[in-house]
Design an enzyme around this catalytic site. Structure first.
Site, PDB file in Angstrom:
ATOM      1  N   GLY A  46       0.834  -1.185   0.000  1.00 18.61           N
ATOM      2  CA  GLY A  46       0.000   0.000   0.000  1.00 18.61           C
ATOM      3  C   GLY A  46       0.866   1.230   0.000  1.00 18.61           C
ATOM      4  N   PHE A  48       2.158   2.736   2.365  1.00 21.93           N
ATOM      5  CA  PHE A  48       3.164   2.757   3.419  1.00 21.93           C
ATOM      6  C   PHE A  48       4.195   1.663   3.228  1.00 21.93           C
ATOM      7  CE2 PHE A  48       2.992   4.405   8.054  1.00 21.93           C
ATOM      8  CZ  PHE A  48       3.550   5.601   7.636  1.00 21.93           C
ATOM      9  N   GLY A  49       4.397   1.198   2.002  1.00 25.12           N
ATOM     10  CA  GLY A  49       5.366   0.146   1.743  1.00 25.12           C
ATOM     11  C   GLY A  49       4.697  -1.171   1.419  1.00 25.12           C
ATOM     12  N   LEU A  51       4.983  -5.670   1.951  1.00 26.05           N
ATOM     13  CA  LEU A  51       5.461  -6.737   2.821  1.00 26.05           C
ATOM     14  C   LEU A  51       5.711  -8.004   2.025  1.00 26.05           C
ATOM     15  CD1 LEU A  51       6.008  -7.572   5.797  1.00 26.05           C
ATOM     16  CD2 LEU A  51       3.653  -8.406   5.855  1.00 26.05           C
ATOM     17  N   LYS A  66       9.719  -5.831   5.193  1.00 21.11           N
ATOM     18  CA  LYS A  66       8.935  -4.667   4.788  1.00 21.11           C
ATOM     19  C   LYS A  66       9.830  -3.749   3.966  1.00 21.11           C
ATOM     20  CE  LYS A  66       5.690  -1.278   6.700  1.00 21.11           C
ATOM     21  NZ  LYS A  66       5.072  -0.765   7.943  1.00 21.11           N
ATOM     22  N   ASP A 157      -2.138   4.367  16.165  1.00 24.80           N
ATOM     23  CA  ASP A 157      -2.660   3.563  15.044  1.00 24.80           C
ATOM     24  C   ASP A 157      -3.283   2.271  15.542  1.00 24.80           C
ATOM     25  OD1 ASP A 157      -3.280   3.088  12.406  1.00 24.80           O
ATOM     26  OD2 ASP A 157      -1.327   2.268  11.882  1.00 24.80           O
TER      27      ASP A 157
END
Length: 334
Positions: A46, A48-49, A51, A66, A157
């Site tokens: 996504g 944010f990086g 996996l 990641k 979060d």
């Protein structure tokens, strides 16, 4: 309560380029960490990086890797790595970091491969955890946050996707681990003082679980993590929160409506059919001042007492998904 005008907090977008993390084959078979780790198959990705599952070539053990493009304007992975370093590898509820560094045109963070998330286990249990499991999880997660906060960090979060059990059939199977530290923030400044109270901030985190203070644009502190924990726990127990299912397409308007429902839903209504300690917890959290240290031990002891009344202890490893231990304690008077 008046709403403040604000800009939504949006995760950093991945930079465009010839290499795209949307292509699972981009990093397959790449070596990282002095060639000790090999990137395997792509799991998810996504803004944010992404996996991957990898392998420690020396031990054969699987690891999580990641990755994030190294050339984006505001890289998040180095910040996340910094928070992992601060929290340390010696805490059993923080995944161990094995390596952080380059991998082709990316930054790579290699860490322990953990097991399923709270969300996954909740789905396996039909979308509802019993009170025994719910209360045990509450105690574990409060213990995690007491430590994280003691290191001068707030999480910001909270959601069931971000808390993972250990690998099945291992000693850490029943231990909840905190992952995804990209939204963390230091609430203690370099001069060892608490950050200042500010209004007009953007919303940070997942709207379903964030605190009322978050909705109305107030600077977040330790109390807001705890409020979010309770919303997550109630969702895991009841399978639904009063502000779910709104038929509002616009993200900002939906977030605003969620906040309004949170403000107008009483603690008693929200925690109905649960031990009184849950309602008391929310009322206590709402009274904590911005820079005040929450009474973590008092809170955990209250939930231990809930288990005591059900005739069990907090440190056994039986949960709803363990077929040898059905939640028979649920029928005991609370």
């Amino acid at each position: 309560m008046k709403y403040v005008k604000r800009t939504m907090c949006i995760r950093t977008q991945m930079a465009s380029g010839t290499d795209s993390l949307s292509d699972p084959a981009v990093l397959a078979n790449q070596r990282v960490g002095n060639s000790i780790f090999t990137v395997g198959y792509y799991v998810t990705g996504g803004s944010f990086g992404s996996l991957y599952i990898g392998t420690n070539t020396e031990t054969g053990e699987k690891v999580a890797i990641k990755v994030e493009r190294a050339d984006i304007d505001k890289p998040q992975l180095p910040l996340e790595y910094g928070f992992y370093k601060t929290l340390g590898n010696y805490m059993i509820f923080i995944p161990k970091i094995h390596y952080f560094g380059p991998c082709k045109n990316y930054s790579a963070l290699v860490m322990d491969l953990l097991g399923p998330s709270l969300l996954k286990m909740n789905q396996i249990c039909g979308g509802h955890f019993g009170l025994v499991t719910t209360t045990k999880l509450m105690i574990q997660i409060l213990n995690i946050f007491e430590y994280v906060h003691s290191q001068g960090i707030i999480y910001r979060d909270v959601k069931p996707d971000n808390f993972l059990f250990g690998q099945p059939n291992t000693p850490k199977w029943a231990t909840v681990h905190m992952i995804d530290l990209g939204f963390c923030k230091r609430y203690i400044n370099e001069d060892n003082r608490h950050i200042s109270y500010v209004e007009g901030k953007g919303v940070t985190g997942t709207a379903r679980y964030i605190s009322v203070n978050n909705h109305v644009g107030r600077e977040l502190s330790r109390r807001d993590d705890l409020e979010a924990i309770l919303y997550m726990i109630i969702f895991l127990h009841k399978g639904q929160l009063p502000w779910q299912g709104l038929n509002v397409a616009d993200l900002r308007e939906r977030t605003k409506q969620i906040g309004i429902i949170k403000m107008t839903t009483s603690s008693k209504e929200l925690c109905s059919n649960m031990p009184i300690e849950y309602e008391n917890f929310l009322e206590l959290v709402k009274k904590i001042r911005f820079n005040e240290r929450p009474p973590y031990r008092q809170m955990m002891n209250q939930f231990r007492y809930v288990l005591f009344r059900m005739g069990i202890t907090a440190d056994d490893n039986y949960y709803d998904w363990d077929q040898s231990h059905q939640p028979r304690h649920e029928n005991k008077r609370l």
